[in-house]
Design an enzyme around this catalytic site. Structure first.
Site, PDB file in Angstrom:
ATOM      1  N   HIS A  52       0.824  -1.222   0.000  1.00 40.81           N
ATOM      2  CA  HIS A  52       0.000   0.000   0.000  1.00 40.81           C
ATOM      3  C   HIS A  52       0.853   1.265   0.000  1.00 40.81           C
ATOM      4  O   HIS A  52       0.498   2.270   0.619  1.00 40.81           O
ATOM      5  CB  HIS A  52      -0.974   0.023   1.188  1.00 40.81           C
ATOM      6  CG  HIS A  52      -1.958  -1.101   1.178  1.00 40.81           C
ATOM      7  ND1 HIS A  52      -3.140  -1.053   0.479  1.00 40.81           N
ATOM      8  CD2 HIS A  52      -1.921  -2.326   1.759  1.00 40.81           C
ATOM      9  CE1 HIS A  52      -3.805  -2.189   0.637  1.00 40.81           C
ATOM     10  NE2 HIS A  52      -3.073  -2.988   1.407  1.00 40.81           N
ATOM     11  N   ASN A 125     -10.154  -3.197   1.818  1.00 38.79           N
ATOM     12  CA  ASN A 125      -9.801  -3.127   0.398  1.00 38.79           C
ATOM     13  C   ASN A 125     -11.063  -2.880  -0.424  1.00 38.79           C
ATOM     14  O   ASN A 125     -12.168  -2.805   0.116  1.00 38.79           O
ATOM     15  CB  ASN A 125      -9.169  -4.450  -0.049  1.00 38.79           C
ATOM     16  CG  ASN A 125      -7.723  -4.584   0.413  1.00 38.79           C
ATOM     17  OD1 ASN A 125      -6.993  -3.610   0.502  1.00 38.79           O
ATOM     18  ND2 ASN A 125      -7.316  -5.805   0.707  1.00 38.79           N
ATOM     19  N   TYR A 335       0.101  -3.813  11.732  1.00 38.55           N
ATOM     20  CA  TYR A 335      -0.101  -2.419  11.297  1.00 38.55           C
ATOM     21  C   TYR A 335       0.544  -1.427  12.259  1.00 38.55           C
ATOM     22  O   TYR A 335       1.341  -0.590  11.831  1.00 38.55           O
ATOM     23  CB  TYR A 335      -1.593  -2.132  11.047  1.00 38.55           C
ATOM     24  CG  TYR A 335      -1.991  -2.578   9.661  1.00 38.55           C
ATOM     25  CD1 TYR A 335      -1.924  -3.916   9.293  1.00 38.55           C
ATOM     26  CD2 TYR A 335      -2.390  -1.667   8.695  1.00 38.55           C
ATOM     27  CE1 TYR A 335      -2.244  -4.335   8.012  1.00 38.55           C
ATOM     28  CE2 TYR A 335      -2.709  -2.080   7.408  1.00 38.55           C
ATOM     29  CZ  TYR A 335      -2.634  -3.406   7.074  1.00 38.55           C
ATOM     30  OH  TYR A 335      -2.947  -3.815   5.807  1.00 38.55           O
TER      31      TYR A 335
END
Ligand code: NDP
Length: 490
Positions: A52, A125, A335
């Site tokens: 990303h 997504n 993350y």
């Protein structure tokens, strides 16, 4: 006139000429203003996201149109008409920061809701499923999407080899290779939270939910040829489209829906509700419309906001919780870990990341860049309102817990083991269902897209993939086989 200054605020007398010993002479080491300028320039980049990396983003508003008080205590989901500020980051997945927006690749669709009880992120997504259901294969899978370690080229053999040995990817491969595999831009695609999350209400009842964001602009996609042309002309076309639409007041909108499953039903539902390669068919769990999300404000500073935004599925708020989805569990770790590496321990103090509708109160102190004052918070986020107390419990009236927002207990059981998630798994039905609902034109695009890429792989890999496609739907497999054979004969 604004006077140019150094970073310590000192006015600069000459920013055109360096300080030299004589007109033709070398530069003096004491030209500290030049040194500062060059040194800062060397540090203009932070590590790009491994996935990303290329993104676009904007602020907006989520308006709740249906109260969810029967399902959750989440503050921002109670009152119809309530508005919550949001930040949405779109992205491609496999390419680098400078890569084209017009690639066949999933698109990231990651929303930060700045709620009055902390920031809630739905980091998904433009597809409702993913290639994997177990995170142990995530780095391996991403390696096959990236560049070959020796040639530094994209490698269709690695990609198809991996998929041929991991048929759990068949559903997502079918979406990726379909017409929706290259969205026209970020406004003309849906978003999905993809994972299953939990909501829980004041009675302590838990519901499993899936988030859906359906574009009000309509789904529009690019063919491979159109995408190649756009890439040659403007590799940032989706960024340009988003910024320009918002700048001229044409605010993009998504209708927001949830699928809701009472906790008990998960025990017997035919589909494992925590398997990220599966959807919940709409006829079993219809979409419940809960609100509308609008993007209406461009960022002031791309780097500070779009590059440094730190979205994470671990940003949860009272009344909203994780589920046993194994992929989600891994992302709860990876993350924030990525953001600590990219930005630093205090990444949540940056203006785009800190809460906008409440303030942080805790005993975390220090770390790189500690002391940043979030402009949205009346007393700053770090240190907290009580900078003098860095321990708890204390008898000094420092911040304390609120037991009322404790999630209801979740029943889990079983022996610790490495359970084979591939054994007995149905990797084919839902991919086949998707193939069967496609129009003839969509089917034809799908099989052409697959054959064009698969024909570049080796014979054993092609053989394994054809067997998988046939298991999804015999017509699907047969059409790809004919096309691959034709392409190989050329
Ligand atoms: P439904 O007919 O009720 O729903 C089909 C869904 O498929 C719609 O949400 C539609 O989205 C979407 N869709 C249509 N074409 C494509 C495409 N080329 N790529 C991706 N999505 C597409 O059927 P089911 O709920 O039984 O699902 C059937 C199949 O549809 C699934 O196996 C899955 O592949 C796909 N799907 C299902 C979703 C779900 O949550 N149940 C969500 C998205 C896809 P839209 O209305 O926006 O056109």
């Amino acid at each position: 006139m604004t006077i140019l200054t150094t970073s310590n605020g000192a006015p600069i007398a000459d920013d055109q000429n360096s300080l030299t010993a004589g007109e033709r002479g070398p530069i003096l080491l004491q030209d500290w203003q030049l040194l500062e300028k060059l040194a800062h320039f060397n540090r203009e980049r932070i590590p790009e996201r491994v996935v990303h990396a290329k993104g676009s983003g904007a602020y907006g508003t989520f308006t709740l149109t249906k109260s969810l008080s029967d399902y959750t205590i989440a503050d921002y989901l109670q009152k119809e008409g309530d508005e919550t500020e949001v930040f949405l980051r779109f992205s491609t997945v496999g390419g680098e920061m400078g890569s084209s927006d017009a690639v066949r690749d999933p698109r990231g669709f990651a929303v930060k809701f700045y709620t009055r009880e902390g920031n809630h992120d739905v980091v998904g997504n433009n597809t409702p499923v993913f290639f994997l259901r177990d995170p142990s294969k995530f780095p391996d899978f991403i390696h096959t999407q990236k560049r070959h370690p020796v040639t530094n080229l994209k490698d269709p053999e690695a990609m198809w080899d991996f998929w041929s040995l991991n048929p759990q990817a068949m559903h997502q491969v079918t979406i990726l290779m379909s017409d929706r595999g290259i969205p026209k831009d970020y406004r003309h695609m849906n978003g999905y939270g993809s994972h299953t999350f939990a909501l829980w209400n004041k009675q302590g009842e838990r519901f499993w939910v899936k988030w859906h964001f359906k574009t009000e602009q309509g789904i529009q996609c690019l063919s491979g040829e159109e995408a190649a042309k756009i890439t040659g002309e403007n590799s940032d076309h989706a960024q340009e489209d988003l910024v320009q639409a918002i700048a001229k007041g044409d605010f993009p909108k998504w209708r927001v829906y949830l699928q809701i499953m009472p906790e008990k039903q998960a025990e017997n539902y035919k589909v494992n509700p925590f398997d990220l390669t599966k959807v919940w068919p709409h006829q079993d769990y219809p979409l419940v419309e809960i609100g509308v999300l609008e993007l209406n404000r461009n960022v002031d500073n791309y780097f500070a906001e779009v590059e440094q935004v730190a979205l994470s599925p671990s940003n949860l708020v009272p009344g909203i919780d994780a589920s046993p989805d194994k992929m989600l569990q891994a992302r709860l770790f990876s993350y924030p870990d990525a953001h600590r590496y990219r930005i630093g321990a205090n990444y949540n103090d940056l203006p785009v990341n800190c809460p906008h509708a409440t303030r942080v109160e805790n005993y975390q102190r220090g770390g790189a860049m500690a002391g940043t004052r979030c402009p949205y918070s009346s007393q700053g986020t770090v240190p907290s309102g009580r900078a003098d107390i860095n321990y708890g419990p204390n008898s000094k009236n420092g911040p304390a817990e609120n037991a009322a927002i404790k999630a209801p207990p979740l029943k889990i059981s079983g022996d610790a083991d490495y359970y084979d998630h591939r054994e007995g798994a149905d990797d084919y039905s839902q991919a086949g269902n998707l193939y069967r609902i496609m129009s003839e034109e969509q089917k034809s695009q799908l099989v052409n897209n697959i054959a064009g890429s698969l024909s570049l792989a080796s014979e054993p890999v092609i053989g394994r993939m054809l067997a998988h496609f046939r298991k999804c739907d015999s017509d699907y497999g047969q059409r790809i086989e004919i096309l691959v054979n034709q392409l190989k004969e050329k």
